[in-house]
Design a protein around this motif. Structure first.
Motif, PDB file in Angstrom:
ATOM      1  N   GLU A 277       0.812  -1.214   0.000  1.00 27.29           N
ATOM      2  CA  GLU A 277       0.000   0.000   0.000  1.00 27.29           C
ATOM      3  C   GLU A 277       0.851   1.273   0.000  1.00 27.29           C
ATOM      4  OE1 GLU A 277      -2.701  -0.189   3.237  1.00 27.29           O
ATOM      5  OE2 GLU A 277      -3.790  -1.935   2.478  1.00 27.29           O
TER       6      GLU A 277
ATOM      7  N   ALA B  85       2.081   1.883  -3.481  1.00 28.43           N
ATOM      8  CA  ALA B  85       0.942   2.218  -4.339  1.00 28.43           C
ATOM      9  C   ALA B  85       0.512   3.664  -4.129  1.00 28.43           C
ATOM     10  CB  ALA B  85      -0.219   1.270  -4.049  1.00 28.43           C
ATOM     11  N   ALA B  86       0.510   4.119  -2.885  1.00 29.28           N
ATOM     12  CA  ALA B  86       0.115   5.495  -2.582  1.00 29.28           C
ATOM     13  C   ALA B  86       1.092   6.494  -3.196  1.00 29.28           C
ATOM     14  CB  ALA B  86       0.035   5.696  -1.072  1.00 29.28           C
TER      15      ALA B  86
ATOM     16  N   LYS C  79       0.525   6.621  -7.025  1.00 31.47           N
ATOM     17  CA  LYS C  79      -0.701   7.343  -7.363  1.00 31.47           C
ATOM     18  C   LYS C  79      -0.499   8.851  -7.220  1.00 31.47           C
ATOM     19  CE  LYS C  79      -3.980   3.634  -6.275  1.00 31.47           C
ATOM     20  NZ  LYS C  79      -5.041   3.148  -5.353  1.00 31.47           N
TER      21      LYS C  79
ATOM     22  N   GLY D 230       1.482   9.971 -10.166  1.00 28.88           N
ATOM     23  CA  GLY D 230       0.617   9.966 -11.342  1.00 28.88           C
ATOM     24  C   GLY D 230      -0.316  11.167 -11.391  1.00 28.88           C
ATOM     25  N   ARG D 231      -0.858  11.538 -10.234  1.00 29.81           N
ATOM     26  CA  ARG D 231      -1.763  12.695 -10.182  1.00 29.81           C
ATOM     27  C   ARG D 231      -1.025  13.985 -10.544  1.00 29.81           C
ATOM     28  NH1 ARG D 231      -3.998   9.954  -5.618  1.00 29.81           N
ATOM     29  NH2 ARG D 231      -2.640  11.154  -4.205  1.00 29.81           N
TER      30      ARG D 231
ATOM     31  N   GLU E  16       0.347   7.722 -14.989  1.00 30.78           N
ATOM     32  CA  GLU E  16      -0.701   8.579 -14.429  1.00 30.78           C
ATOM     33  C   GLU E  16      -1.695   7.789 -13.586  1.00 30.78           C
ATOM     34  OE1 GLU E  16      -0.802  12.227 -17.695  1.00 30.78           O
ATOM     35  OE2 GLU E  16      -2.557  10.943 -17.447  1.00 30.78           O
ATOM     36  N   ARG E  17      -1.875   6.525 -13.923  1.00 29.26           N
ATOM     37  CA  ARG E  17      -2.794   5.685 -13.138  1.00 29.26           C
ATOM     38  C   ARG E  17      -2.097   5.012 -11.959  1.00 29.26           C
ATOM     39  NH1 ARG E  17      -5.402   1.779 -17.411  1.00 29.26           N
ATOM     40  NH2 ARG E  17      -3.349   2.040 -18.365  1.00 29.26           N
ATOM     41  N   GLY E  18      -0.811   5.254 -11.796  1.00 29.69           N
ATOM     42  CA  GLY E  18      -0.070   4.674 -10.682  1.00 29.69           C
ATOM     43  C   GLY E  18       0.245   3.205 -10.855  1.00 29.69           C
ATOM     44  N   ARG E  19       0.264   2.743 -12.106  1.00 32.22           N
ATOM     45  CA  ARG E  19       0.502   1.322 -12.364  1.00 32.22           C
ATOM     46  C   ARG E  19       1.945   1.012 -12.754  1.00 32.22           C
ATOM     47  NH1 ARG E  19      -4.897  -0.813 -15.638  1.00 32.22           N
ATOM     48  NH2 ARG E  19      -6.408  -0.292 -13.997  1.00 32.22           N
TER      49      ARG E  19
END
Length: 270
Positions: free
Chosen positions: A4, A7-8, A11, A14-15, A46-49
């Motif tokens: 997590e 991932a945070a 993201k 990406g934002r 951009e999608r955090g992938r």
């Protein structure tokens, strides 16, 4: 995404990229073309992938005229590419005033050259992808910042003799690794010792171990097995590791003798 926390971070990165791209009135395809990446890569970031490489963020910051806002996230994004257990261990190493490690199967991670680390990850099964290998090697090299930190921590290592002779990556890689050990071993805050194969008494037969003494006075242990690694905080267990490591160091060659031994092994390889 593995955890997590990472991932945070991705993201958030990406934002930022998306916000600056839209403010510049560019499509994902246009941004990708401008910085040398495909539309799918921009979309994934951009999608955090996907973890953006530093050059991606550098070029995006320049093209989008973000004034360093995107570039400021480079360090966090780079660390997010590393496995969580590596990030956690790196943080502990950064908090340590003293670190000791006994390595029995290969050269300890903090002492490895990039080529040696690469060879180790290339032989893992199931096989890692090229991206995974690159990520693991980068994470291992990033941990070596502990050598340059101020104030200098006291770093001690005991290497099993076989680790100096096993030609992981080939003879050229091994020679460069041995040369690196000699370089690091001459640093005033580093001591490298060798446990020779002909030593009859050996307190490290239970396997490799690591000890970290933190700034707050607490001592932690760390151990790795085939598929797991764990931090050991129970004072009774840590005490056992300290006793074992102290005896291992007493049974091994002295640091001066060890550097001479490594130099001899290097001579045998040339």
């Amino acid at each position: 995404m593995e955890d997590e926390e990472a991932a945070a971070v991705l993201k958030a990165v990406g934002r930022q990229v998306k916000a600056w791209r839209e403010a510049a009135g560019m499509t994902q395809a246009e941004l990708g073309s401008a910085i040398g990446y495909g539309e799918e890569m921009v979309s994934s970031v951009e999608r955090g992938r996907r973890v953006p490489k530093p050059v991606f963020l550098e070029k995006a910051d320049e093209v989008l005229r973000a004034g360093g806002k995107i570039l400021a996230m480079k360090k966090d994004a780079d660390e997010a590419r590393y496995p969580k257990k590596v990030r956690d261990l790196k943080r502990l190493e950064e908090e340590s005033v003293e670190l000791g490690a006994y390595a029995s199967l290969h050269i300890h991670g903090l002492l490895q050259t990039p080529e040696y680390a690469q060879a180790l990850y290339e032989m893992r099964l199931p096989a890692y992808s090229e991206d995974e290998i690159e990520s693991h090697v980068a994470a291992r090299m990033a941990r070596k910042s502990v050598f340059e930190r101020n104030p200098r921590p006291h770093l001690t290592f005991v290497q099993e003799e076989v680790t100096l002779r096993r030609p992981i990556g080939g003879r050229l890689v091994l020679r460069r690794q041995l040369e690196h050990l000699l370089e690091v071993g001459r640093l005033r805050h580093v001591e490298i010792q060798v446990m020779t194969t002909d030593c009859e008494d050996h307190a490290g037969m239970a396997g490799p171990l690591r000890l970290l003494k933190l700034r707050d006075g607490k001592t932690l242990g760390h151990s790795e097995a085939q598929l797991h690694s764990r931090v050991i905080s129970d004072p009774r267990e840590v005490q056992i590791l300290e006793m074992r490591y102290g005896m291992i160091r007493a049974q091994a060659l002295t640091p001066r003798e060890s550097l001479a031994f490594i130099k001899k092994v290097l001579g045998d390889e040339t």
